[in-house]
Design an enzyme around this catalytic site. Structure first.
Site, PDB file in Angstrom:
ATOM      1  N   TYR A 221       0.822  -1.207   0.000  1.00  0.00           N
ATOM      2  CA  TYR A 221       0.000   0.000   0.000  1.00  0.00           C
ATOM      3  C   TYR A 221       0.853   1.252   0.000  1.00  0.00           C
ATOM      4  O   TYR A 221       2.067   1.187   0.213  1.00  0.00           O
ATOM      5  CB  TYR A 221      -0.964  -0.007   1.193  1.00  0.00           C
ATOM      6  CG  TYR A 221      -0.339   0.322   2.538  1.00  0.00           C
ATOM      7  CD1 TYR A 221       0.500  -0.589   3.190  1.00  0.00           C
ATOM      8  CD2 TYR A 221      -0.570   1.539   3.152  1.00  0.00           C
ATOM      9  CE1 TYR A 221       1.054  -0.282   4.420  1.00  0.00           C
ATOM     10  CE2 TYR A 221      -0.013   1.854   4.390  1.00  0.00           C
ATOM     11  CZ  TYR A 221       0.801   0.939   5.017  1.00  0.00           C
ATOM     12  OH  TYR A 221       1.362   1.240   6.227  1.00  0.00           O
TER      13      TYR A 221
ATOM     14  N   ARG B  85       8.201   4.071  -4.822  1.00  0.00           N
ATOM     15  CA  ARG B  85       8.273   3.090  -3.735  1.00  0.00           C
ATOM     16  C   ARG B  85       7.276   1.956  -3.951  1.00  0.00           C
ATOM     17  O   ARG B  85       7.576   0.789  -3.692  1.00  0.00           O
ATOM     18  CB  ARG B  85       8.047   3.747  -2.376  1.00  0.00           C
ATOM     19  CG  ARG B  85       8.263   2.750  -1.222  1.00  0.00           C
ATOM     20  CD  ARG B  85       8.211   3.392   0.130  1.00  0.00           C
ATOM     21  NE  ARG B  85       6.919   3.988   0.385  1.00  0.00           N
ATOM     22  CZ  ARG B  85       6.659   4.790   1.423  1.00  0.00           C
ATOM     23  NH1 ARG B  85       7.614   5.082   2.292  1.00  0.00           N
ATOM     24  NH2 ARG B  85       5.457   5.298   1.596  1.00  0.00           N
TER      25      ARG B  85
ATOM     26  N   ARG C 152      -8.306 -20.641  -1.735  1.00  0.00           N
ATOM     27  CA  ARG C 152      -7.176 -20.326  -0.856  1.00  0.00           C
ATOM     28  C   ARG C 152      -6.037 -21.296  -1.139  1.00  0.00           C
ATOM     29  O   ARG C 152      -6.250 -22.517  -1.133  1.00  0.00           O
ATOM     30  CB  ARG C 152      -7.605 -20.439   0.614  1.00  0.00           C
ATOM     31  CG  ARG C 152      -6.487 -20.125   1.597  1.00  0.00           C
ATOM     32  CD  ARG C 152      -6.993 -20.110   3.035  1.00  0.00           C
ATOM     33  NE  ARG C 152      -5.936 -19.745   3.969  1.00  0.00           N
ATOM     34  CZ  ARG C 152      -5.142 -20.620   4.580  1.00  0.00           C
ATOM     35  NH1 ARG C 152      -5.278 -21.918   4.378  1.00  0.00           N
ATOM     36  NH2 ARG C 152      -4.203 -20.198   5.409  1.00  0.00           N
TER      37      ARG C 152
ATOM     38  N   LYS D 175       6.429  -2.049   1.738  1.00  0.00           N
ATOM     39  CA  LYS D 175       5.280  -1.476   2.464  1.00  0.00           C
ATOM     40  C   LYS D 175       4.069  -2.405   2.344  1.00  0.00           C
ATOM     41  O   LYS D 175       3.136  -2.152   1.580  1.00  0.00           O
ATOM     42  CB  LYS D 175       4.974  -0.073   1.919  1.00  0.00           C
ATOM     43  CG  LYS D 175       4.122   0.765   2.847  1.00  0.00           C
ATOM     44  CD  LYS D 175       4.189   2.226   2.467  1.00  0.00           C
ATOM     45  CE  LYS D 175       3.210   3.096   3.212  1.00  0.00           C
ATOM     46  NZ  LYS D 175       3.322   3.064   4.674  1.00  0.00           N
TER      47      LYS D 175
ATOM     48  N   GLU E  20      11.871   2.123  14.198  1.00  0.00           N
ATOM     49  CA  GLU E  20      11.022   3.225  13.723  1.00  0.00           C
ATOM     50  C   GLU E  20       9.754   3.257  14.572  1.00  0.00           C
ATOM     51  O   GLU E  20       9.552   2.422  15.447  1.00  0.00           O
ATOM     52  CB  GLU E  20      10.680   3.036  12.239  1.00  0.00           C
ATOM     53  CG  GLU E  20       9.979   1.738  11.928  1.00  0.00           C
ATOM     54  CD  GLU E  20       9.839   1.467  10.425  1.00  0.00           C
ATOM     55  OE1 GLU E  20       9.831   2.416   9.622  1.00  0.00           O
ATOM     56  OE2 GLU E  20       9.728   0.273  10.072  1.00  0.00           O
TER      57      GLU E  20
ATOM     58  N   LEU F 112      11.051   1.131   7.021  1.00  0.00           N
ATOM     59  CA  LEU F 112      10.455   1.617   5.784  1.00  0.00           C
ATOM     60  C   LEU F 112      11.236   2.852   5.321  1.00  0.00           C
ATOM     61  O   LEU F 112      11.591   3.700   6.129  1.00  0.00           O
ATOM     62  CB  LEU F 112       8.980   1.991   6.008  1.00  0.00           C
ATOM     63  CG  LEU F 112       8.280   2.387   4.705  1.00  0.00           C
ATOM     64  CD1 LEU F 112       8.023   1.158   3.841  1.00  0.00           C
ATOM     65  CD2 LEU F 112       6.985   3.116   4.973  1.00  0.00           C
TER      66      LEU F 112
HETATM   67  N1  PDD Z   1       2.862   4.944   7.323  1.00  0.00           N
HETATM   68  N2  PDD Z   1       7.543   3.676   8.880  1.00  0.00           N
HETATM   69  C1  PDD Z   1       6.405   2.973   8.890  1.00  0.00           C
HETATM   70  C2  PDD Z   1       6.370   1.666   9.587  1.00  0.00           C
HETATM   71  C3  PDD Z   1       5.254   3.483   8.246  1.00  0.00           C
HETATM   72  O1  PDD Z   1       4.105   2.765   8.252  1.00  0.00           O
HETATM   73  C4  PDD Z   1       5.319   4.759   7.619  1.00  0.00           C
HETATM   74  C5  PDD Z   1       4.139   5.357   6.903  1.00  0.00           C
HETATM   75  C6  PDD Z   1       6.548   5.473   7.652  1.00  0.00           C
HETATM   76  C7  PDD Z   1       6.706   6.807   6.999  1.00  0.00           C
HETATM   77  O2  PDD Z   1       6.714   6.715   5.593  1.00  0.00           O
HETATM   78  P1  PDD Z   1       6.207   7.915   4.685  1.00  0.00           P
HETATM   79  O3  PDD Z   1       7.002   9.118   5.075  1.00  0.00           O
HETATM   80  O4  PDD Z   1       6.530   7.476   3.318  1.00  0.00           O
HETATM   81  O5  PDD Z   1       4.740   8.094   4.955  1.00  0.00           O
HETATM   82  C8  PDD Z   1       7.632   4.884   8.276  1.00  0.00           C
HETATM   83  C9  PDD Z   1       1.685   5.422   6.609  1.00  0.00           C
HETATM   84  C10 PDD Z   1       1.524   6.899   6.643  1.00  0.00           C
HETATM   85  C11 PDD Z   1       0.469   4.647   7.119  1.00  0.00           C
HETATM   86  O6  PDD Z   1       0.626   3.462   7.347  1.00  0.00           O
HETATM   87  O7  PDD Z   1      -0.623   5.219   7.241  1.00  0.00           O
END
Ligand code: PDD
Length: 286
Positions: A33, A52, A101, A150, A182, A206
């Site tokens: 996503y 990405r 499945r 992601k 993170e 990420l």
């Molecule tokens: N999340 N690390 C993780 C684990 C994340 O899920 C996200 C983003 C980031 C930051 O990435 P970016 O700057 O590209 O948004 C870092 C999104 C916003 C979400 O899951 O809603």
């Protein structure tokens, strides 16, 4: 109000949008996503998110559902149809459904599922939470080893937010082998003696699109940056801390595991970076 959403080539009212119960996104979290923010009705860093997404799909041997320009058109169309001035566009691609499945990936002719929807968030840029700053707790990082992809495997990050909530806090930073990886949905930073410290890119975190922009802007503003591993104890002794993400931009952190940072209010560097980031993002939004 009923949103218009996008599912596999069609714009539909959210109440009529459907995906198969055999979809691998539903059965196996076999899905990736992206979340792109919208300010002034325009997309922030769309190209970065598209790049990405393509990388996440390639790493998982998943088909690209369409070209970057088609994706841009879908994003813009949804923003327009739903009158989004400030908010988010959520996009998900799954490996699709083969009508049953099976652990084995479906054959090539099974098309990926592509779903997009908007989230209207008036006041996203002027978020009062950013003026207060976030209180965070630290938790163990027990996620899988490819956090650079992601994927929609968000159960543990979701549990992390609930652990934070139960502790009267806003969010959690995850720690692995003694070092902060993170936040549950953001990248993590602390500032000590004017220097910004954050973990270097690897498969353990990420590769945040906001992280990349913020580090570039910080360097342009002559701020000192060090990319290295750091412990939660170092962060607790910091002058200030913050997180970055597409949904919260630059979010000051004012407390870690009950320890106040500085005077317990958002620090000057986090506040300045938030301003610069929002200003630059508005200028380059498409
Ligand atoms: N999340 N690390 C993780 C684990 C994340 O899920 C996200 C983003 C980031 C930051 O990435 P970016 O700057 O590209 O948004 C870092 C999104 C916003 C979400 O899951 O809603």
């Amino acid at each position: 109000m009923t949103r218009t959403v996008y599912v596999n080539g069609e714009y539909l009212p959210e109440t009529e949008a459907k995906v198969s119960i055999f979809d691998r996104g539903f059965l196996m979290a076999d899905a990736v996503y992206e979340v792109t923010s919208v300010l002034d009705g325009k997309l922030i860093d769309f190209h970065g998110h598209a790049v990405r997404l393509a990388r996440s799909l390639t790493e998982l041997d998943m088909q690209q559902p369409c070209s970057e320009s088609e994706l841009l058109e879908i994003h813009r169309e949804l923003v327009k149809r739903n009158n989004i001035e400030e908010g988010l566009v959520y996009l998900q691609v799954t490996r699709g459904s083969d009508g049953d499945r099976d652990f084995v990936f479906p054959p090539e002719d099974v098309k990926p599922t592509l779903v997009l929807f908007t989230q209207n968030k008036p006041g996203l840029a002027d978020n009062p939470a950013a003026k207060k700053g976030a209180k965070i707790i630290s938790i163990e990082d027990i996620r899988w080893g490819r956090r650079d992809i992601k994927t929609t495997q968000l159960l543990y990050p979701s549990m992390g937010k609930m652990m934070a909530k139960a502790a009267g806090c806003d969010d959690a930073w995850m720690v692995e082998d003694g070092y902060v990886t993170e936040g549950t949905s953001n990248n993590a930073y602390f500032v000590k003696n004017g220097k910004i410290v954050t973990r270097p890119l690897s498969n353990e975190i990420l590769h945040g699109i906001t992280r990349k922009a913020v580090l570039r802007l910080a360097a342009e503003a002559q701020m000192e940056i060090e990319e290295r591993l750091f412990t939660i104890d170092e962060a607790k002794e910091a002058d200030e801390a913050f997180t970055t993400s597409a949904s919260a931009f630059v979010m000051p952190v004012v407390e870690i595991d009950g320890v106040k940072l500085g005077d317990g209010t958002p620090g000057p560097i986090a506040k300045r970076l938030r301003e610069i980031y929002l200003e630059e993002s508005r200028k380059t939004a498409i």
